[in-house]
Design a protein around this motif. Structure first.
Motif, PDB file in Angstrom:
ATOM      1  N   LEU A  29       0.871  -1.308   0.248  1.00 33.18           N
ATOM      2  CA  LEU A  29      -0.025   0.145  -0.122  1.00 33.18           C
ATOM      3  C   LEU A  29       1.002   1.135  -0.166  1.00 33.18           C
ATOM      4  N   ALA A  31       1.693   5.329  -0.734  1.00 35.07           N
ATOM      5  CA  ALA A  31       1.011   6.631  -0.746  1.00 35.07           C
ATOM      6  C   ALA A  31       1.513   7.555  -1.848  1.00 35.07           C
ATOM      7  N   LYS A  32       0.848   8.558  -2.049  1.00 35.84           N
ATOM      8  CA  LYS A  32       1.165   9.498  -3.349  1.00 35.84           C
ATOM      9  C   LYS A  32       2.442   9.815  -3.070  1.00 35.84           C
ATOM     10  N   GLY A  49      -5.687   2.875  -7.599  1.00 30.62           N
ATOM     11  CA  GLY A  49      -4.557   4.168  -7.635  1.00 30.62           C
ATOM     12  C   GLY A  49      -4.255   4.332  -9.136  1.00 30.62           C
ATOM     13  N   GLU A  85      -1.320   8.659  -6.668  1.00 29.14           N
ATOM     14  CA  GLU A  85      -2.588   8.671  -5.632  1.00 29.14           C
ATOM     15  C   GLU A  85      -2.062   7.791  -4.989  1.00 29.14           C
ATOM     16  N   ASP A  86      -2.843   7.439  -3.643  1.00 28.40           N
ATOM     17  CA  ASP A  86      -2.718   6.193  -2.807  1.00 28.40           C
ATOM     18  C   ASP A  86      -2.918   5.059  -3.569  1.00 28.40           C
ATOM     19  N   SER A  87      -2.327   4.140  -3.531  1.00 33.12           N
ATOM     20  CA  SER A  87      -2.467   2.824  -4.272  1.00 33.12           C
ATOM     21  C   SER A  87      -2.022   1.588  -3.833  1.00 33.12           C
ATOM     22  N   GLU A  88      -2.622   0.527  -4.334  1.00 27.15           N
ATOM     23  CA  GLU A  88      -2.519  -0.759  -3.811  1.00 27.15           C
ATOM     24  C   GLU A  88      -1.785  -1.525  -5.122  1.00 27.15           C
TER      25      GLU A  88
END
Length: 212
Positions: A29, A31-32, A49, A85-88
């Motif tokens: 996970l 973060a941006k 994301g 952008e916040d991504s998985e």
């Protein structure tokens, strides 16, 4: 097959992997603003994301393409994947994929992505080698118009989802060169600015002529 640099071919690649296969990937996970580097070839899947793949030359960034959810990309020692952008994400070293390639649906999705990336890279190289600054901007706008497929009062209409600085990184130009070429297209009334991010393509044929 979609070849847009604003978002690669979407796949159902995560849906075709069973739990044992998915467990071979490293799940993160991020973060941006996070970045992914690799000393060897790494395969990255964005489950949610978005990100962008870039390389740098003489301090200048060149954006290869944007990635959205369900996109696959390859990161190596000359490129960096930046999370927008916040991504998985799921990632795996290419050398560890042997067992996964026995899954025919996974192998097909992976192969389709490699073909798509190869076509994009060929398009980028052709643009850098043979097109002028105005030609690179024109080619990008024509591609964007085809993808967005928007019209207004009979004209092609495009929404430019980022700044001119980012556009210059997409087309491999210095910011000033990109700005000059872009403003010349406006001055010649080939494109017309509606808002800072919205443009009408007033003379589509003329714009296309710069891409030849």
């Amino acid at each position: 097959m979609k070849k847009s640099r604003l978002g690669l071919l979407e796949t159902d690649i995560l849906d075709v992997l069973n739990q044992n296969e998915l467990a071979k990937f490293n799940r993160e996970l991020l973060a941006k603003g996070a970045t992914i580097y690799a000393e060897s070839i790494k395969v990255v899947i964005i489950k949610s994301g978005s990100g962008k793949l870039s390389f740098f030359e003489d301090g200048e960034e060149f954006i290869v393409y944007h990635l959205q959810k369900d996109n696959i990309s390859i990161v190596d020692d000359v490129c960096v994947l930046e999370i927008l952008e916040d991504s998985e994400i799921y990632s795996i070293d290419a050398g560890d994929m042997g067992e996964l390639l026995k899954n025919e649906r996974f192998a097909k999705a992976y192969a389709d992505t490699l073909v798509n990336i190869s076509l994009l890279q060929r398009q980028i190289i052709k643009s850098i080698l043979f097109e002028s600054a105005k030609g690179r901007i024109a080619n990008f706008l024509v591609e964007l118009a085809a993808e967005q497929n928007l019209t207004q009062n009979g004209y092609h209409y495009v929404f430019l989802p980022f700044s001119l600085k980012v556009l210059s990184s997409f087309v491999g130009l210095k910011r000033q060169s990109a700005s000059t070429a872009f403003n010349e297209l406006i001055k010649d009334d080939i494109i017309r600015r509606i808002t800072p991010h919205e443009f009408l393509i007033v003379d589509y044929e003329k714009l296309q002529s710069y891409t030849n």
